[in-house]
Design an enzyme around this catalytic site. Structure first.
Site, mmCIF file in Angstrom:
data_model
loop_
_atom_site.group_PDB
_atom_site.id
_atom_site.type_symbol
_atom_site.label_atom_id
_atom_site.label_comp_id
_atom_site.label_asym_id
_atom_site.label_seq_id
_atom_site.Cartn_x
_atom_site.Cartn_y
_atom_site.Cartn_z
ATOM 1 N N LYS A 122 0.535 -0.874 0.257
ATOM 2 C CA LYS A 122 0.070 0.103 0.013
ATOM 3 C C LYS A 122 0.780 0.925 0.324
ATOM 4 O O LYS A 122 0.694 2.563 -0.673
ATOM 5 C CB LYS A 122 -1.012 0.121 1.541
ATOM 6 C CG LYS A 122 -1.811 -0.791 1.489
ATOM 7 C CD LYS A 122 -2.965 -0.862 2.928
ATOM 8 C CE LYS A 122 -3.819 -1.890 2.709
ATOM 9 N NZ LYS A 122 -4.771 -2.462 3.559
ATOM 10 N N GLU A 192 -2.257 -2.081 9.914
ATOM 11 C CA GLU A 192 -1.866 -1.204 8.666
ATOM 12 C C GLU A 192 -2.375 0.786 8.792
ATOM 13 O O GLU A 192 -2.073 1.479 8.164
ATOM 14 C CB GLU A 192 -1.693 -1.761 7.844
ATOM 15 C CG GLU A 192 -0.513 -3.289 7.301
ATOM 16 C CD GLU A 192 0.054 -3.553 5.815
ATOM 17 O OE1 GLU A 192 -0.293 -2.484 5.100
ATOM 18 O OE2 GLU A 192 -0.310 -4.094 5.480
ATOM 19 N N HIS A 196 -2.202 4.625 9.649
ATOM 20 C CA HIS A 196 -2.449 5.756 8.721
ATOM 21 C C HIS A 196 -2.853 7.260 9.514
ATOM 22 O O HIS A 196 -3.436 8.089 8.839
ATOM 23 C CB HIS A 196 -3.324 5.475 7.631
ATOM 24 C CG HIS A 196 -2.467 4.512 6.590
ATOM 25 N ND1 HIS A 196 -2.036 5.308 5.556
ATOM 26 C CD2 HIS A 196 -2.559 3.341 6.166
ATOM 27 C CE1 HIS A 196 -0.804 4.865 4.595
ATOM 28 N NE2 HIS A 196 -1.616 3.391 5.317
#
Lengths: 329, 329
Positions: A122, A192, A196
């Site tokens: 990503k 994950e 962010h």
């Protein structure tokens, strides 16, 4: 008498297990190899996905799978060495730390194995690391497809197609909605996502206990809202010459307590046509499609395309925005 | 000191002229060759699109273009022989009769020229003819990209991408809306649309005088409604292994008296995911994008991709559903 392509899956959490289920009905591909952190399993005749998933979930590792499993603390290099019939691997590994996938790629380069690797990375910084390995991958005879999941991946490819109507691209805006009934089925993926969030990074998210993740999600009613995420769609579209990376933005909403999506995942490509008109093409995913379907489907579609390139002796690094995925029957 | 790719356009009606305008600002490609039924023009330094269009419209042929033009009744073979620097041609020719494009491809094969050809063919039967030329094209060193306009083309490629989320594709439904201010700017294209109407075929539509077209459009208030059209999206998606051709349908509405589109052009891809969910991905074109932008943009995007394949010595026939178009700067 099988002509099915032997495929391996590295990582056997939520994504790896979904990958095994996606492969199960295929006539063109068969899952013969899989590894997790504690072990691996290889059977050139094919692994039974139900047994592999049950063993992994109940005993904690594929290494316990009878009779194909082997426990190992270096399961990836061990499997690469043993699974000589595998033509391509889907790297369904959580990229924690952010250098992990690049290190796995280096293991493959070191091993002398030749074939196709596909990741669903990503982060821009993670794809940048892959880019630095491009010539090493080419020299090693590996066709490496990076950013080939949902986003980056499916939506990046759709953006590259959409861009064709325009003389200049002003913006590519990806907005995703993810709904999952129970975050514990996707522990690594959710970490994950948390990485962010403002105030978090990869290391911090990785270090969170399940209880800490629960606490955080309690505070947000299970919602993770993300804006201006570091997503490699930007780098991939820049590499494909579509637009500079600053014109690409990625954001989304993850509902960790509801399988229904909080919004329809879409990509909007805005540009100027040769006549000077400004317009926007939109690609929208059906709400009933899961993250697993939108990641694993493209991953194997790019794996199949990668194999056709590999057989033409075209090696090196490619992204989802450069190669048309092939449909796997 | 130019490294721009020399590109030619065959056919200089509405579509060919739009192609010239699309190319005008490009840094990577330059229009150096063009032909119509009465003549051709070649200038390895580049043709001026404004002068070429004005000459064509005012004098009836590119053959009158000074100083590059030549009048000829065999303009295509003459141009192929003369324009030795051209690496790729966009065949912006109306396919009337339905065998015309295949005959042009045969001219290229016969000529010994090696390079990339791109068409924006629409009909399944026309793409079938190209398919029969596949091995001849490969032997001739030609990389031929067929069905690379809007639909088939842009929308077919988007459908091939969208299919990746699904284990099985149930339907691909393309619905287009086209609005043009004045049908006389697209005489050949409108006749091709009329040929799809009940009671019409290619020969009948081709034989209609402008007055007869006017009469027909007066009866329908300028609207051409089309269902279950013979469109090569079906064959192309079948060739790409996405689904059998009977699952692909194409229909649309053309308003010949209004530049505003009567509906937003879109493709809906419905399928079943590996978990058994039925869902639909949708790709929708912005209403402000013209047919010319949606055909010519992809055509040159596929031409650029085709050139990268040709330089790798990959020859033969490919469709828009097999190769990722590249963005032309």
């Amino acid at each position: 008498m099988t002509t099915r392509i032997q495929v391996g899956v590295l990582g056997f959490g939520g994504l790896g297990q979904a990958a095994a289920r996606v492969l199960a009905p295929k006539q063109e591909m068969v899952l013969t190899a899989a590894a997790d952190a504690q072990g691996y399993a290889y059977n050139p005749g094919g692994l039974d996905p139900d047994r592999a998933i049950a063993t992994s979930n109940q005993q904690g590792s594929l290494g316990y799978l009878e009779p194909e499993g082997t426990l190992s603390h270096q399961s990836i290099p061990d499997l690469i060495g043993k699974a000589t019939g595998v033509e391509g691997y889907f790297l369904a590994l959580p990229n924690l730390p952010n250098t992990f996938m690049a290190n796995v790629a280096k293991e493959f380069i070191k091993s002398g194995w030749r074939g196709v690797l596909v990741d669903a990375l990503k982060r821009t910084s993670a794809v940048e690391q892959m880019r630095q390995l491009s010539s090493s991958l080419a020299k090693a005879g590996i066709t490496y497809m990076t950013g080939c999941g949902a986003t980056p991946g499916l939506l990046t490819a759709a953006a590259a197609i959409a861009a064709q109507s325009y003389a200049e691209i002003h913006s590519v805006k990806i907005t995703f909605g993810v709904g999952i009934a129970n975050w514990e089925a996707y522990r690594a993926t959710i970490r994950e996502d948390i990485a962010h969030m403002p105030g978090y990074d990869v290391e911090k998210a990785r270090g969170m206990s399940d209880a800490e993740v629960e606490d955080l999600l309690d505070k947000t009613n299970g919602i993770i809202s993300l804006e201006n995420m570091e997503h490699a769609d930007d780098l991939m579209l820049e590499m494909a010459g579509v637009c500079s990376r600053d014109r690409v933005t990625v954001g989304g909403v993850v509902d960790t307590r509801n399988p229904q999506k909080p919004l329809s995942t879409n990509v909007k490509v805005t540009g100027r046509t040769f006549e000077g008109k400004i317009s926007t093409h939109t690609f929208t995913l059906g709400d009933e499609t899961s993250m697993a379907a939108n990641v694993c489907g493209p991953a194997f579609g790019y794996l199949k395309a990668g194999i056709s390139w590999h057989r033409r002796r075209i090696y090196g690094l490619f992204t989802a925005a450069e190669i048309m995925p092939m449909f796997v029957k």
